[in-house]
Design an enzyme around this catalytic site. Structure first.
Site, PDB file in Angstrom:
ATOM      1  N   ASP A  94     -10.909 -22.004  31.673  1.00 36.66           N
ATOM      2  CA  ASP A  94     -11.834 -22.786  31.632  1.00 36.66           C
ATOM      3  C   ASP A  94     -12.637 -22.898  32.714  1.00 36.66           C
ATOM      4  OD1 ASP A  94     -10.386 -23.982  33.614  1.00 36.66           O
ATOM      5  OD2 ASP A  94      -9.674 -25.483  32.488  1.00 36.66           O
ATOM      6  N   ASP A 268      -5.984 -25.475  22.560  1.00 38.97           N
ATOM      7  CA  ASP A 268      -4.995 -25.530  23.795  1.00 38.97           C
ATOM      8  C   ASP A 268      -4.888 -26.861  24.049  1.00 38.97           C
ATOM      9  OD1 ASP A 268      -6.422 -26.301  26.869  1.00 38.97           O
ATOM     10  OD2 ASP A 268      -7.927 -25.768  25.155  1.00 38.97           O
ATOM     11  N   CYS A 306      13.831 -23.743  13.034  1.00 38.45           N
ATOM     12  CA  CYS A 306      13.305 -23.082  14.038  1.00 38.45           C
ATOM     13  C   CYS A 306      13.899 -21.812  14.507  1.00 38.45           C
ATOM     14  CB  CYS A 306      12.953 -23.927  15.506  1.00 38.45           C
ATOM     15  SG  CYS A 306      12.184 -23.277  16.724  1.00 38.45           S
ATOM     16  N   CYS A 308      13.442 -20.164  17.359  1.00 39.50           N
ATOM     17  CA  CYS A 308      13.398 -19.654  19.020  1.00 39.50           C
ATOM     18  C   CYS A 308      14.743 -19.373  19.503  1.00 39.50           C
ATOM     19  CB  CYS A 308      12.694 -20.889  19.434  1.00 39.50           C
ATOM     20  SG  CYS A 308      13.716 -22.524  19.932  1.00 39.50           S
ATOM     21  N   CYS A 311      16.817 -22.775  19.851  1.00 40.42           N
ATOM     22  CA  CYS A 311      17.706 -23.351  18.586  1.00 40.42           C
ATOM     23  C   CYS A 311      18.679 -22.297  18.139  1.00 40.42           C
ATOM     24  CB  CYS A 311      16.638 -23.524  17.552  1.00 40.42           C
ATOM     25  SG  CYS A 311      15.512 -24.931  17.945  1.00 40.42           S
ATOM     26  N   HIS A 337      11.278 -24.108  23.209  1.00 38.91           N
ATOM     27  CA  HIS A 337      11.080 -24.398  21.872  1.00 38.91           C
ATOM     28  C   HIS A 337       9.792 -24.947  21.261  1.00 38.91           C
ATOM     29  CE1 HIS A 337      12.214 -26.456  18.173  1.00 38.91           C
ATOM     30  NE2 HIS A 337      11.628 -27.657  18.515  1.00 38.91           N
TER      31      HIS A 337
END
Length: 382
Positions: A94, A268, A306, A308, A311, A337
């Site tokens: 940015d 974002d 999930c 990930c 998890c 996560h």
């Protein structure tokens, strides 16, 4: 030839949402996409390899923070941000405008630029459109943002009009200063506050400067969700079909889906990492505050849907224990996560666009997550 280009793959027949690919010098990524925020050349709590594991394709760096610390010269000497932080995929920076207006004190805005004091040590600094572009050229990001004046919310009509017109003049100066067009693309930013005619005016002025991509700034700053959607509904049709569209600072699940339906390609937000550090996780059944006593003996995963690392390997009870004991691993696991949850959500959004069923997916997800019906406000972004 611009360093970054957009390829439109398909439009959802049910909603009009876009499936596309953004091509950059450091690789390509499919859109709509959620981009994790790496404010100080790191996504808090995550290594570059871990970001790749959760399928992050592009991350953000923050010009203001990197200018303050470690300084543009050090990043340049290190070979640019990619080399400095060990990330070989696309990076978006940015302009630093939002932080100058929100973090620093004693701001003095003139046509030339902004004089402000550092939020770190109170030292005095000046950033102009030319300096903001020069810093980003040193950082070496794939996608750079023009330096804009962030219109506060709420603000009156006259201020919003003067502010957007200054943003246009600054965008023109940014474009004239940008030196590295073969390796970096500069996006323009639409402002205009919460006024439809000003949003349209800003979009038309910025589009007339012919940037390779466009961002919509000044939204998700405390206004009601419906007002943000109204601003998107009048702004997005003014943006070219063949360029990427980026909605800045938006990252809650409902905003990601609603933004995609309205033709946004890139998002974002610090929401997933900030929530993770506070012990809150997003799941397919809504948010849960994992620090709560209710999870002390809960030996299930955070989210059974999930995939990930967190998890697959740990229980709610264990993660709660880590957080209560102030163990670093606790906030790393919740951050891991949350980021994977949003990245995977956007993967499902892209699949739904491909199958022309994003409207159906939205209804299914909203019911599962616990969001209220359209027209009613949600608390997720507040």
């Amino acid at each position: 030839m611009h360093a970054v280009r957009f390829e439109l793959i398909k439009k959802c027949k049910q909603t009009g949402a876009r499936l596309g690919i953004v091509h950059t010098p450091h690789g390509s990524f499919e859109t709509p996409v959620f981009m994790p925020v790496g404010t100080q050349a790191t996504v808090k709590g995550m290594s570059p390899d871990e970001l790749k594991t959760i399928e992050a394709k592009i991350i953000l760096g923050n010009t203001y923070h990197l200018y303050m610390r470690p300084g543009r010269e050090i990043v340049r000497e290190a070979g640019g941000l990619h080399s400095f932080m060990g990330w070989d995929r696309p990076i978006l920076t940015d302009s630093g405008g939002f932080q100058v207006f929100s973090l620093s004190s004693l701001r003095d805005i003139t046509e030339e630029g902004v004089t402000f004091r550092s939020h770190i040590d109170g030292s005095k600094h000046f950033i102009s459109p030319e300096i903001a572009v020069g810093i980003q050229n040193d950082l070496g990001s794939d996608i750079m943002m023009a330096f804009d004046e962030c219109t506060p919310y709420p603000c009156d009509y006259e201020y919003a009009k003067k502010s957007l017109e200054r943003t246009t003049r600054w965008a023109e100066r940014c474009k004239k200063t940008h030196k590295n067009m073969e390796k970096q693309s500069l996006f323009g930013i639409v402002q205009g506050g919460m006024y439809k005619d000003l949003r349209i005016q800003s979009a038309r002025e910025i589009v007339s400067l012919d940037f390779p991509g466009y961002a919509i700034g000044g939204l998700s700053v405390g206004e009601p969700a419906e007002l943000m959607y109204e601003m998107l509904d009048c702004t997005v049709p003014e943006l070219p079909e063949d360029k990427p569209r980026y909605l800045m600072g938006v990252g809650s699940p409902d905003y990601l889906i609603e933004g995609s339906i309205r033709g946004i390609d890139m998002f974002d937000c610090v929401l997933p990492t900030r929530l993770g550090r506070n012990g809150t996780v997003m799941t397919s059944r809504g948010r849960i505050i994992i620090r709560d006593a209710a999870y002390a003996r809960d030996y299930t995963s955070l989210d059974p849907e999930c995939d990930c690392y967190t998890c697959r390997n740990f229980t709610r009870a264990y993660i709660r224990h880590l957080l209560k004991a102030n163990e670093v691993l606790g906030i790393r696991l919740t951050t891991w996560h949350n980021l994977r949850f949003l990245i995977n959500l956007m993967k499902k959004v892209r699949e739904a666009i491909m199958e022309d069923r994003l409207g159906d997916f939205k209804d299914e997800f909203f019911r599962s997550y616990g969001y209220k019906l359209p027209g009613e406000s949600n608390k997720e972004n507040n």
